[in-house]
Structures are given as C-alpha cells and as structure tokens.
Design a protein around this motif. Sequence first.
Motif, PDB file in Angstrom:
ATOM      1  N   SER A 145     -14.475 -61.314  66.129  1.00 52.08           N
ATOM      2  CA  SER A 145     -14.301 -59.865  66.264  1.00 52.08           C
ATOM      3  C   SER A 145     -13.668 -59.265  65.012  1.00 52.08           C
ATOM      4  CB  SER A 145     -13.452 -59.546  67.497  1.00 52.08           C
ATOM      5  OG  SER A 145     -14.062 -60.027  68.679  1.00 52.08           O
ATOM      6  N   ASP A 146     -12.651 -59.929  64.464  1.00 49.85           N
ATOM      7  CA  ASP A 146     -12.014 -59.422  63.240  1.00 49.85           C
ATOM      8  C   ASP A 146     -12.937 -59.536  62.031  1.00 49.85           C
ATOM      9  OD1 ASP A 146      -9.757 -58.890  64.716  1.00 49.85           O
ATOM     10  OD2 ASP A 146      -8.729 -60.747  64.159  1.00 49.85           O
ATOM     11  N   ASN A 149     -15.219 -56.590  62.129  1.00 47.58           N
ATOM     12  CA  ASN A 149     -14.525 -55.309  62.256  1.00 47.58           C
ATOM     13  C   ASN A 149     -14.374 -54.683  60.872  1.00 47.58           C
ATOM     14  OD1 ASN A 149     -13.011 -53.126  63.024  1.00 47.58           O
ATOM     15  ND2 ASN A 149     -11.275 -54.320  63.815  1.00 47.58           N
TER      16      ASN A 149
END
Length: 216
Positions: A145-146, A149
Amino acid sequence: MVSAGLEIVGLSLCVIGSLLVMVACGLPMWKVTAFIEANIVVAQTIWDGLWMSCVVQSTGQMQCKVHDSVLALSHDLQAARALSIISSVMGVLGLMVVIAGAQCTNCIRTEYVKARVVNAGGAIYIISGLFVLVPLCWMANNIISDFYNPQVPPSKKREIGAALYIGWAATAMLLIGGSLLCCSCPSSGNTGYSVKYAQTKRATTQNGDYDKRNYV
C-alpha cells in the motif's frame, strides 16, 4: 505403518517450519529499501526488522541499531513481534506433545490416547502457523500500500524483504505438517479377535474306555 509414516513426515515439516519461524523472527530483512529512482547508484540500503534496523553501505559495511522503544514501533511491527514469539513457543510446545504421543515412544501406553495426543500436537502446529501468517500478510499489505501511495516519498518506500518469504514458507510447512499429524487415526482399543471356545466333549464310553467309533 501408514500412521507412523504420517507422524514422521508431519513432525519433520513442523520442526523445520518452527525453526524457519525463529529465523524469520530474528532476521532484520522484513522491510527493504525500494530503489525506484532514476539514479541507480545507491550509497546505502536500509533494512527494517522486528528487533533492529540496519544500514548497509555500498562498500559492504553494515551498521545495526536495536529499536529503542517497543511503543515507538508501528502497529504491524508490534503485532509481528508478539505473534512470532507466540508461534515459536507453540512450536516447542507442539514438539513436546507430539513426541509424548508418538508411536516410537512409551510415554503413553494406550494407543487410542497416543493418537489423540498426536492430533492435539498437530492442532497446536496449525494454530502456530496461523499466528505467524497474520503479521506476515499484514506487513506485506502495508508495504504494498505504501509503495503505490503517491503521498509517500520515494525515500520512505519499502519492498518485501527475505524474512517475509521465509515466514511464508514456514507457515506452509506448519500447516501441512500439522494437517498430517491430525490425520493420524487412532487405533481401536480391541486389537485382537474375541473368540469363544466351546467345551469339548469327552469321547469315552460309560465304562471309561475310549470309544472305538472315533477311529473311523
């Protein structure tokens, strides 16, 4: 013989899986620096683990620092610490339980009870594998997810480290080995055949002599 073979194979997989869990718990390579910038010349690589963070220079020198505070860690690292330790302890407990009920030991005499004890050990190993699977998937999800992102700067993005892959391999071994141990069927309590013998009649005459008709 089939049940004993399942016990040996299942116990071997579970022991190797527990050892891999301990190795993954101690390795600092849970999160690794992601090289996504245009410049391929990198001066250092950062490893983030459960217990320490390491910086590897391009010259090969490595410096590690133990985490100062547990509360300062992220939630996924805190959960990974606790669940990995619990999984390792359950691995040792499962080993003692399976050895106590194994067919090659005499700790327990009753075959039915021994099989049930081995089944309990297999269930412990399955729970141990689930405990270590939760932080692995949680941390992998946060890393992915990071990574995608756009608000996270490139210097803060990480990739999945080798410790996570080792942990997934350990989880597979624990689940497979625990399932094999649970498939160990207990033998029935009556192992022999119940045979009733009728009382034989004496083949003698009233005078006590042997009846000559038995020779025919």
